[in-house]
Scaffold this motif. Structure first.
Motif, mmCIF file in Angstrom:
data_model
loop_
_atom_site.group_PDB
_atom_site.id
_atom_site.type_symbol
_atom_site.label_atom_id
_atom_site.label_comp_id
_atom_site.label_asym_id
_atom_site.label_seq_id
_atom_site.Cartn_x
_atom_site.Cartn_y
_atom_site.Cartn_z
ATOM 1 N N GLN A 132 0.853 -1.172 -0.096
ATOM 2 C CA GLN A 132 -0.079 -0.066 -0.028
ATOM 3 C C GLN A 132 0.721 1.279 -0.063
ATOM 4 O OE1 GLN A 132 -2.967 0.142 3.135
ATOM 5 N NE2 GLN A 132 -3.533 1.846 2.683
ATOM 6 N N VAL A 133 0.668 2.007 -0.676
ATOM 7 C CA VAL A 133 1.211 3.446 -0.971
ATOM 8 C C VAL A 133 0.977 4.350 0.171
ATOM 9 C CG1 VAL A 133 1.520 5.671 -2.132
ATOM 10 C CG2 VAL A 133 1.514 3.275 -3.531
ATOM 11 N N GLN A 134 1.946 4.913 0.690
ATOM 12 C CA GLN A 134 1.816 5.809 1.967
ATOM 13 C C GLN A 134 2.641 7.165 1.761
ATOM 14 O OE1 GLN A 134 2.469 4.023 5.930
ATOM 15 N NE2 GLN A 134 1.075 5.225 6.648
ATOM 16 N N LEU A 135 2.010 8.113 2.074
ATOM 17 C CA LEU A 135 2.727 9.398 2.048
ATOM 18 C C LEU A 135 2.749 9.964 3.477
ATOM 19 C CD1 LEU A 135 1.940 11.051 -1.406
ATOM 20 C CD2 LEU A 135 3.923 9.809 -1.075
ATOM 21 N N VAL A 136 3.695 10.318 3.925
ATOM 22 C CA VAL A 136 3.624 10.762 5.543
ATOM 23 C C VAL A 136 4.422 12.295 5.508
ATOM 24 C CG1 VAL A 136 4.230 10.638 8.052
ATOM 25 C CG2 VAL A 136 3.572 8.400 6.445
ATOM 26 N N GLU A 137 3.482 13.270 5.711
ATOM 27 C CA GLU A 137 4.371 14.388 5.933
ATOM 28 C C GLU A 137 4.714 14.857 7.422
ATOM 29 O OE1 GLU A 137 0.737 15.283 2.778
ATOM 30 O OE2 GLU A 137 1.320 14.143 4.745
ATOM 31 N N SER A 138 5.660 15.666 7.510
ATOM 32 C CA SER A 138 6.010 16.099 9.001
ATOM 33 C C SER A 138 6.835 17.736 8.598
ATOM 34 C CB SER A 138 7.233 15.219 9.538
ATOM 35 O OG SER A 138 8.323 15.119 8.882
ATOM 36 N N GLY A 139 6.943 18.201 9.740
ATOM 37 C CA GLY A 139 7.632 19.503 9.739
ATOM 38 C C GLY A 139 6.830 20.704 10.039
ATOM 39 N N GLY A 140 5.303 20.596 9.857
ATOM 40 C CA GLY A 140 4.377 21.629 10.125
ATOM 41 C C GLY A 140 4.773 22.214 11.248
ATOM 42 N N SER A 193 6.687 5.440 1.148
ATOM 43 C CA SER A 193 6.896 4.110 1.148
ATOM 44 C C SER A 193 5.728 3.244 0.649
ATOM 45 C CB SER A 193 6.689 3.760 2.827
ATOM 46 O OG SER A 193 5.492 3.720 3.212
ATOM 47 N N GLY A 194 6.075 2.098 0.422
ATOM 48 C CA GLY A 194 5.059 1.109 -0.140
ATOM 49 C C GLY A 194 5.608 0.905 -1.897
ATOM 50 N N ARG A 195 6.335 2.011 -2.217
ATOM 51 C CA ARG A 195 6.655 1.640 -3.740
ATOM 52 C C ARG A 195 7.789 2.703 -3.946
ATOM 53 N NH1 ARG A 195 2.181 2.570 -8.418
ATOM 54 N NH2 ARG A 195 1.547 0.754 -7.227
ATOM 55 N N THR A 196 8.616 2.337 -5.124
ATOM 56 C CA THR A 196 9.822 3.179 -5.164
ATOM 57 C C THR A 196 9.333 4.370 -5.895
ATOM 58 O OG1 THR A 196 11.349 1.180 -5.133
ATOM 59 C CG2 THR A 196 12.243 3.270 -6.301
ATOM 60 N N PHE A 197 9.604 5.480 -5.390
ATOM 61 C CA PHE A 197 9.291 6.760 -6.091
ATOM 62 C C PHE A 197 10.218 7.509 -6.527
ATOM 63 C CE2 PHE A 197 4.888 6.805 -4.802
ATOM 64 C CZ PHE A 197 4.766 6.142 -3.680
ATOM 65 N N SER A 198 11.430 6.804 -6.601
ATOM 66 C CA SER A 198 12.560 7.684 -7.388
ATOM 67 C C SER A 198 12.353 7.868 -8.777
ATOM 68 C CB SER A 198 13.815 6.710 -7.107
ATOM 69 O OG SER A 198 13.794 5.429 -7.751
ATOM 70 N N TYR A 208 -2.186 13.669 -10.042
ATOM 71 C CA TYR A 208 -1.461 13.380 -8.953
ATOM 72 C C TYR A 208 -2.321 12.249 -8.251
ATOM 73 C CZ TYR A 208 1.169 17.363 -9.508
ATOM 74 O OH TYR A 208 2.074 18.490 -10.101
ATOM 75 N N ASP A 209 -2.011 10.959 -8.399
ATOM 76 C CA ASP A 209 -2.539 9.787 -7.700
ATOM 77 C C ASP A 209 -2.634 9.429 -6.573
ATOM 78 O OD1 ASP A 209 -1.892 7.928 -10.699
ATOM 79 O OD2 ASP A 209 -3.336 9.380 -10.284
ATOM 80 N N TYR A 210 -1.507 9.846 -5.658
ATOM 81 C CA TYR A 210 -1.289 9.770 -4.438
ATOM 82 C C TYR A 210 -1.105 10.882 -3.792
ATOM 83 C CZ TYR A 210 -0.205 5.243 -6.429
ATOM 84 O OH TYR A 210 -0.338 4.060 -7.228
ATOM 85 N N TRP A 211 -1.693 11.095 -2.374
ATOM 86 C CA TRP A 211 -1.783 12.210 -1.471
ATOM 87 C C TRP A 211 -1.270 11.829 0.007
ATOM 88 C CZ3 TRP A 211 -3.611 17.301 -3.016
ATOM 89 C CH2 TRP A 211 -3.876 17.447 -4.324
ATOM 90 N N GLY A 212 -0.690 12.677 0.590
ATOM 91 C CA GLY A 212 -0.419 12.416 1.992
ATOM 92 C C GLY A 212 -1.534 12.885 2.713
ATOM 93 N N GLN A 213 -1.656 12.880 4.159
ATOM 94 C CA GLN A 213 -2.598 13.229 5.152
ATOM 95 C C GLN A 213 -2.606 14.760 5.145
ATOM 96 O OE1 GLN A 213 0.054 11.847 6.263
ATOM 97 N NE2 GLN A 213 0.659 13.429 7.832
ATOM 98 N N GLY A 214 -1.507 15.271 5.011
ATOM 99 C CA GLY A 214 -1.318 16.848 5.510
ATOM 100 C C GLY A 214 -0.468 17.081 6.404
ATOM 101 N N THR A 215 -0.134 18.351 6.466
ATOM 102 C CA THR A 215 0.531 18.909 7.778
ATOM 103 C C THR A 215 0.124 20.379 7.728
ATOM 104 O OG1 THR A 215 2.537 19.119 9.223
ATOM 105 C CG2 THR A 215 2.768 19.386 6.588
ATOM 106 N N GLN A 216 -0.428 20.733 8.951
ATOM 107 C CA GLN A 216 -0.827 22.079 9.345
ATOM 108 C C GLN A 216 0.527 23.178 9.258
ATOM 109 O OE1 GLN A 216 -4.057 23.377 9.306
ATOM 110 N NE2 GLN A 216 -2.916 25.248 9.347
ATOM 111 N N VAL A 217 0.493 24.185 8.621
ATOM 112 C CA VAL A 217 1.265 25.218 8.904
ATOM 113 C C VAL A 217 0.629 26.550 8.850
ATOM 114 C CG1 VAL A 217 2.841 26.891 7.662
ATOM 115 C CG2 VAL A 217 3.021 24.312 7.345
ATOM 116 N N THR A 218 1.002 27.188 10.054
ATOM 117 C CA THR A 218 0.209 28.407 10.624
ATOM 118 C C THR A 218 1.259 29.447 10.785
ATOM 119 O OG1 THR A 218 -1.351 27.158 11.570
ATOM 120 C CG2 THR A 218 -1.281 29.278 12.249
ATOM 121 N N VAL A 219 1.094 30.395 10.180
ATOM 122 C CA VAL A 219 2.029 31.490 10.254
ATOM 123 C C VAL A 219 1.239 32.953 10.842
ATOM 124 C CG1 VAL A 219 3.441 33.325 8.937
ATOM 125 C CG2 VAL A 219 2.772 30.988 8.055
ATOM 126 N N SER A 220 1.797 33.081 11.862
ATOM 127 C CA SER A 220 1.141 34.366 12.704
ATOM 128 C C SER A 220 1.773 35.792 12.312
ATOM 129 C CB SER A 220 1.346 34.141 14.225
ATOM 130 O OG SER A 220 2.662 34.109 14.453
#
Length: 119
Positions: A1-9, A25-30, A106-118
């Motif tokens: 199963q294809v999985q995209l995991v974002e971080s850093g927000g 992960s789950g496939r070679t995206f290179s 774009y066939d595959y999407w991650g779950q998203g990461t929140q970025v908030t700029v004050s």
């Protein structure tokens, strides 16, 4: 199963910087183009940046050009988005995406990461 995991927000003041990461992960995206989209509250999802499979070419939305940089490390199946000079209007959920056919679909999407700029 294809999985995209974002971080850093997170929360940052205007003028600050953040670096988003996306591990595939789950496939070679290179061999696949990858990119980032974002969606602000009450707005439609919009394109932010894209990078070819080799990393040789990258493309940006006009709103982030000169401030954001997309890069990738194929050995780690990871794509990055360095965001500098952040503005309150950059506040959004940022999504990592994969375009396996390099056609702009774009066939595959991650779950998203929140970025908030004050301000």
């Amino acid at each position: 199963q294809v999985q995209l995991v974002e971080s850093g927000g997170g929360l940052v003041q205007a003028g600050g910087s953040l670096r988003l990461s996306c591990v595939a992960s789950g496939r070679t995206f290179s061999r696949y183009a990858m990119g980032w989209f974002r969606q602000a509250p009450g707005k439609e999802r919009e394109f932010v940046a894209r990078i070819t499979w080799s990393g040789a070419s990258s493309y940006y939305a006009d709103s982030v050009k000169g401030r954001f940089t997309i890069s990738r490390d194929n050995a780690k199946n990871t794509v990055y988005l360095q965001m500098n000079s952040l503005k309150p209007e950059d506040t959004a959920i940022y999504y990592c995406v994969v375009d396996p056919s390099s056609t702009g679909t774009y066939d595959y999407w991650g779950q998203g990461t929140q970025v908030t700029v004050s301000s």
